[in-house]
Design an enzyme around this catalytic site. Structure first.
Site, PDB file in Angstrom:
ATOM      1  CG  ASP A 114      -1.804   1.131   1.384  1.00 29.44           C
ATOM      2  OD1 ASP A 114      -2.289   1.608   0.353  1.00 29.44           O
ATOM      3  OD2 ASP A 114      -2.038   1.579   2.525  1.00 29.44           O
ATOM      4  CG  ASP A 138      -1.452   7.768   0.519  1.00 29.00           C
ATOM      5  OD1 ASP A 138      -0.422   7.787  -0.173  1.00 29.00           O
ATOM      6  OD2 ASP A 138      -2.482   8.386   0.223  1.00 29.00           O
ATOM      7  CG  ASP A 171      -2.230   2.575   6.750  1.00 24.38           C
ATOM      8  OD1 ASP A 171      -3.041   3.352   7.286  1.00 24.38           O
ATOM      9  OD2 ASP A 171      -2.099   2.493   5.520  1.00 24.38           O
TER      10      ASP A 171
END
Length: 266
Positions: free
Chosen positions: A15, A17, A189
């Site tokens: 991922d 960001d 996250d």
């Protein structure tokens, strides 16, 4: 017994960001977009305000849908090629400084082991592609918005690379490339990426939000904490745009608030 050459080949899916970058790329790039007259100061501030709940609390489905609705209408008329050019020109000043050192180390570890590196984000491809190239990624999966004959976003979203959509896109790419998901890694996250993390043999929760932390503990997934940032090494191998394939996309949302897709988790 399987020989070394017959070992299943996996990939490493990252991922973007708050996993590779220490912040939202939308927020990091708002100043360059204002300076390039792609968006107004008011629109950029609005986009930042819309993203703040995600940055503070994480990105569950309801919050991301709210962000998509709030930002999606702001993109119409933004020129996609110019957007990508501005992102490219801003890498040194606003992207390089906010890369997690731990993420860069993991990318290098997988590259050294011969695993392809895939950056999978919910942001639009024009924003993600330059960053993925800088990171030396082999593939990029991102959202895509319709453009007119002039290259301007029409406001219609064709694909959005998020949640189940991202997991499906990664699975499709793995099937196309002959990668074994059970021998693959995935890093995120956000609770929204549980479908992707559940699909690979080595899921890693990076600075997880509350929902993902709970899932990681329940499933005994690895949890990593990244804090220090570092610039991307100039010695990283950077594949050509042709090599950096746009292999698959899920339904997308373009954030003209800062002119690229809402970093919805991407």
């Amino acid at each position: 017994m399987m020989s070394r050459s017959e070992q299943p080949t996996g990939a490493a899916f990252f991922d973007l960001d708050k996993t590779i970058l220490a912040t939202s790329s939308t927020i990091a790039l708002h100043r360059p977009f204002i300076d390039a007259d792609l968006v107004t100061r008011r629109a950029a501030i609005l986009s930042v305000l819309v993203h703040l709940p995600y940055l503070i609390k994480g990105a569950d489905e309801e919050r991301m849908n709210a962000m998509a609705e709030s930002i999606g209408n702001l993109a119409k008329g933004i020129n996609a090629p110019i957007l990508e050019s501005v992102v490219e020109d801003s890498l040194d000043t606003v992207i390089d400084p906010v890369c997690y050192l731990g993420a860069l180390a993991e990318i290098e570890r997988h590259r050294a082991a011969g695993r392809p590196i895939v950056v999978a984000s919910a942001s639009v491809i024009e924003m993600v592609r330059p960053i993925a190239r800088r990171l030396g990624a082999d593939e990029v999966l991102a959202s895509i918005g319709q453009t007119d004959e002039h290259g301007d976003y029409t406001g219609r979203i064709l694909h959005y690379n998020q949640a189940e959509g991202k997991a499906s896109a990664c699975a499709a790419l793995a099937a196309e490339r002959g990668w074994d998901l059970s021998a693959s890694w995935a890093y995120s996250d956000s609770v929204s990426d549980i479908p992707l993390l559940s699909s690979v043999g080595h899921p890693v929760a990076v600075n997880p939000d509350r929902g993902l932390k709970r899932a990681a503990l329940d499933n005994e997934w690895e949890i990593m904490r990244f804090s220090d940032t570092a610039r991307v090494s100039r010695s990283l191998p950077v594949p050509s745009p042709r090599t950096l394939g746009i292999a698959a996309f899920s339904v997308g949302l373009i954030a003209a608030g800062v002119a690229f897709a809402v970093t919805r988790k991407r």
